[in-house]
Motif scaffolding. Structure first.
Motif, PDB file in Angstrom:
ATOM      1  N   GLN A 120      -1.538  -3.868   3.692  1.00 29.71           N
ATOM      2  CA  GLN A 120      -1.145  -3.581   5.073  1.00 29.71           C
ATOM      3  C   GLN A 120      -2.211  -4.063   6.050  1.00 29.71           C
ATOM      4  O   GLN A 120      -1.888  -4.630   7.101  1.00 29.71           O
ATOM      5  N   SER A 123      -2.170  -7.853   6.329  1.00 29.32           N
ATOM      6  CA  SER A 123      -0.968  -8.289   7.054  1.00 29.32           C
ATOM      7  C   SER A 123      -1.113  -8.030   8.545  1.00 29.32           C
ATOM      8  O   SER A 123      -0.723  -8.857   9.378  1.00 29.32           O
ATOM      9  N   LEU A 163       1.349 -15.510   7.971  1.00 26.09           N
ATOM     10  CA  LEU A 163       1.612 -14.455   6.993  1.00 26.09           C
ATOM     11  C   LEU A 163       2.285 -15.025   5.755  1.00 26.09           C
ATOM     12  O   LEU A 163       1.889 -14.724   4.621  1.00 26.09           O
ATOM     13  N   TRP A 167       0.855 -15.309   1.784  1.00 31.02           N
ATOM     14  CA  TRP A 167       1.573 -14.752   0.643  1.00 31.02           C
ATOM     15  C   TRP A 167       2.129 -15.827  -0.281  1.00 31.02           C
ATOM     16  O   TRP A 167       2.781 -15.513  -1.269  1.00 31.02           O
TER      17      TRP A 167
END
Length: 221
Positions: A120, A123, A163, A167
């Motif tokens: 979290q 991110s 983001l 990932w």
């Protein structure tokens, strides 16, 4: 296969307990108790004495019976079937194993929470510019309906791209691209199309490495 030829006198007993506990298959029992299917095979073959005590401790609560009942049901040793009282050493070992199992479960849960918090946090750092600027941009758009959307798009697009890149997520193809139809990667929104025929991307899909997350939605050209 050697396993298929080996008798399994306890399979029905185990299946009866599984049915009472609402467990549909040996694989489901393996997942629920966090024990290998090889261990379950030993239990089915009547080889309980070859199984570790910590495995039995995991199985008994999932099957909703006590450890003594589990041993008495599946053991081939007569004194266990007669429910002879366990020795103090065995009771101490069982208590220690239960405590160790509980500690391990707590550590796993704590590690999950730490990993989730780290995910979290990373991110939020990637989305920082979006979080800070988007509310202001949305307010400006409400105050001025003539504001060109092209000025707002970068506020969303750039953080989202960062983001996805972090990932390891990649778009299958950009919206509007025309390319050969691949049923593995593309989902037809309308009509029919043969593999290799040209289609147009309406909504992009995504891959994470070799894993398909979402197929791109396409229409025949």
């Amino acid at each position: 296969m050697p396993n298929s030829q080996c008798p399994m006198p306890n399979s029905q007993k185990l299946q009866d307990l599984m049915q009472q506990a609402g467990i549909s298959s040996f694989k489901a029992l393996s997942r629920a108790a966090d024990v290998s299917e090889r261990q379950l095979l030993r239990l089915r073959q009547g080889k309980l004495e070859q199984m570790r005590l910590d495995v039995l401790l995991k199985l008994s609560p999932v099957l909703q019976i006590s450890l003594n009942e589990l041993i008495a049901t599946f053991s081939t040793v007569e004194f266990l079937k007669e429910k002879a009282p366990p020795t103090e050493e065995l009771l101490e070992e069982i208590t220690d194993l239960r405590k160790e199992y509980q500690r391990s479960q707590q550590q796993i849960e704590q590690q999950r929470e730490i990993v989730l918090q780290e995910l979290q946090q990373s991110s939020l750092q990637l989305l920082e510019s979006l979080l800070l600027q988007w509310p202001t941009a949305a307010q400006k758009a409400q105050e001025n309906p003539q504001l060109a959307a092209v000025k707002i798009v970068p506020l969303v697009q750039k953080p989202l791209e960062k983001l996805l890149q972090a990932w390891g997520v990649e778009a299958i193809a950009p919206v509007g691209a025309e390319l050969p139809y691949d049923p593995q990667l593309h989902q037809l929104m309308e009509g029919t199309s043969q593999p290799g025929a040209i289609v147009k991307v309406r909504y992009t899909g995504y891959l994470q490495g070799e894993k398909l997350l979402y197929r791109a939605k396409v229409s025949p050209v």
